[in-house]
Design a protein around this motif. Structure first.
Motif, PDB file in Angstrom:
ATOM      1  N   THR A   1       0.795  -1.226   0.000  1.00 55.49           N
ATOM      2  CA  THR A   1       0.000   0.000   0.000  1.00 55.49           C
ATOM      3  C   THR A   1       0.832   1.284   0.000  1.00 55.49           C
ATOM      4  OG1 THR A   1      -0.167   0.008   2.423  1.00 55.49           O
ATOM      5  CG2 THR A   1      -1.903  -1.158   1.212  1.00 55.49           C
TER       6      THR A   1
ATOM      7  N   PRO B   1       2.749   2.755  -2.245  1.00 49.99           N
ATOM      8  CA  PRO B   1       2.551   3.666  -3.392  1.00 49.99           C
ATOM      9  C   PRO B   1       1.238   4.435  -3.316  1.00 49.99           C
ATOM     10  CG  PRO B   1       3.387   1.548  -4.138  1.00 49.99           C
ATOM     11  CD  PRO B   1       3.012   1.382  -2.683  1.00 49.99           C
ATOM     12  N   TYR B   2       0.202   3.821  -2.764  1.00 49.32           N
ATOM     13  CA  TYR B   2      -1.087   4.504  -2.618  1.00 49.32           C
ATOM     14  C   TYR B   2      -0.938   5.706  -1.692  1.00 49.32           C
ATOM     15  CZ  TYR B   2      -5.994   5.193  -1.279  1.00 49.32           C
ATOM     16  OH  TYR B   2      -7.227   5.742  -1.015  1.00 49.32           O
TER      17      TYR B   2
ATOM     18  N   VAL C   1      -4.273   7.148  -6.759  1.00 56.95           N
ATOM     19  CA  VAL C   1      -3.817   6.094  -7.655  1.00 56.95           C
ATOM     20  C   VAL C   1      -4.416   4.763  -7.201  1.00 56.95           C
ATOM     21  CG1 VAL C   1      -1.647   7.264  -8.229  1.00 56.95           C
ATOM     22  CG2 VAL C   1      -1.683   5.602  -6.355  1.00 56.95           C
TER      23      VAL C   1
ATOM     24  N   GLN D   1      -3.922   0.396  -7.859  1.00 60.27           N
ATOM     25  CA  GLN D   1      -3.134  -0.687  -8.431  1.00 60.27           C
ATOM     26  C   GLN D   1      -3.957  -1.321  -9.560  1.00 60.27           C
ATOM     27  OE1 GLN D   1      -2.856  -4.445  -6.449  1.00 60.27           O
ATOM     28  NE2 GLN D   1      -0.615  -4.462  -6.610  1.00 60.27           N
TER      29      GLN D   1
ATOM     30  N   HIS E   1      -8.225  -3.365  -5.643  1.00 58.75           N
ATOM     31  CA  HIS E   1      -8.256  -2.564  -4.419  1.00 58.75           C
ATOM     32  C   HIS E   1      -9.063  -3.300  -3.370  1.00 58.75           C
ATOM     33  CE1 HIS E   1      -7.490   1.133  -2.227  1.00 58.75           C
ATOM     34  NE2 HIS E   1      -8.649   0.906  -1.664  1.00 58.75           N
TER      35      HIS E   1
ATOM     36  N   PRO F   1      -4.916  -3.213  -2.675  1.00 62.87           N
ATOM     37  CA  PRO F   1      -3.832  -3.780  -3.470  1.00 62.87           C
ATOM     38  C   PRO F   1      -3.556  -5.228  -3.061  1.00 62.87           C
ATOM     39  CG  PRO F   1      -3.233  -1.602  -2.691  1.00 62.87           C
ATOM     40  CD  PRO F   1      -4.507  -1.982  -1.996  1.00 62.87           C
TER      41      PRO F   1
ATOM     42  N   SER G   1       1.793  -5.893 -11.803  1.00 62.19           N
ATOM     43  CA  SER G   1       0.865  -4.787 -11.577  1.00 62.19           C
ATOM     44  C   SER G   1       1.568  -3.463 -11.805  1.00 62.19           C
ATOM     45  CB  SER G   1       0.300  -4.840 -10.156  1.00 62.19           C
ATOM     46  OG  SER G   1       1.325  -4.599  -9.215  1.00 62.19           O
ATOM     47  N   GLU G   2       0.757  -2.425 -11.902  1.00 65.97           N
ATOM     48  CA  GLU G   2       1.259  -1.065 -12.054  1.00 65.97           C
ATOM     49  C   GLU G   2       0.318  -0.158 -11.274  1.00 65.97           C
ATOM     50  OE1 GLU G   2       0.952  -1.374 -16.200  1.00 65.97           O
ATOM     51  OE2 GLU G   2      -1.067  -0.548 -16.318  1.00 65.97           O
ATOM     52  N   TRP G   3       0.723   1.091 -11.120  1.00 69.79           N
ATOM     53  CA  TRP G   3      -0.116   2.067 -10.430  1.00 69.79           C
ATOM     54  C   TRP G   3      -0.614   3.073 -11.439  1.00 69.79           C
ATOM     55  CZ3 TRP G   3      -1.745   1.542  -5.501  1.00 69.79           C
ATOM     56  CH2 TRP G   3      -1.126   0.526  -4.763  1.00 69.79           C
TER      57      TRP G   3
ATOM     58  N   GLU H   1      -3.002   6.575 -12.050  1.00 74.90           N
ATOM     59  CA  GLU H   1      -3.732   7.680 -11.441  1.00 74.90           C
ATOM     60  C   GLU H   1      -5.151   7.708 -12.001  1.00 74.90           C
ATOM     61  OE1 GLU H   1      -1.812  11.455 -11.835  1.00 74.90           O
ATOM     62  OE2 GLU H   1      -3.384  12.511 -10.713  1.00 74.90           O
TER      63      GLU H   1
END
Ligand SMILES: [Zn+2]
Length: 140
Positions: A17, A19-20, A30, A32, A42, A44, A56-58, A60
């Motif tokens: 989490t 990166p979130y 953002v 995942q 979500h 993640p 996976s990627e993030w 926006e």
């Protein structure tokens, strides 16, 4: 907006989490997303529930959405939230991510009497004095 956590428990990021929460601190929302099938995940997760990919990627998202459901809490489970009761907890379906339900609260001072299933909302970031920004929702 800035507020103190006021003794309330704050989010504890972990490797999934982080990166979130980093994006939230930069006032970006953002999610995942699976790199294989493009499904948003979500909360993640390490593995996609649809195609089982671990990639996976993030991404926006715009920060607008629709209230899927909500509750008004009168008797909090955690004593730390007692002073805030009654308060709302909303589930928001972000635009562009129809399989996701983000759980949060309306922003401070929002007219809760206008809250209903189907209300349109946009994200705002509550910058706490603890250096953590929490996504909350403003009725539009
Ligand atoms: Zn997938």
């Amino acid at each position: 907006m800035q507020s103190s956590s006021g003794g309330l428990p704050l989010p504890q990021a972990d490797e999934l989490t982080q990166p979130y929460w980093d994006a939230a601190t930069a006032h970006k929302l953002v999610l995942q997303r699976c790199s294989q099938c493009r499904l948003f995940r979500h909360p993640p997760a390490k593995i996609c529930a649809s195609c089982y990919s671990e990639e996976s990627e993030w991404a926006e998202v715009e920060g607008r959405g629709t209230v899927y459901s909500y509750v008004i809490v009168y008797q909090p489970l955690l004593p730390a939230f007692q002073s805030r009761a009654p308060y709302d907890v909303v589930q928001v379906t972000p635009d562009g991510a129809p399989n996701v339900r983000l759980i949060g609260n309306l922003a401070e001072g929002e007219p809760r009497e206008r809250l209903q299933v189907g209300s349109t909302v946009e994200v705002v970031f509550d910058d706490t004095s603890d250096g953590i920004s929490i996504p909350r929702w403003r009725l539009t």
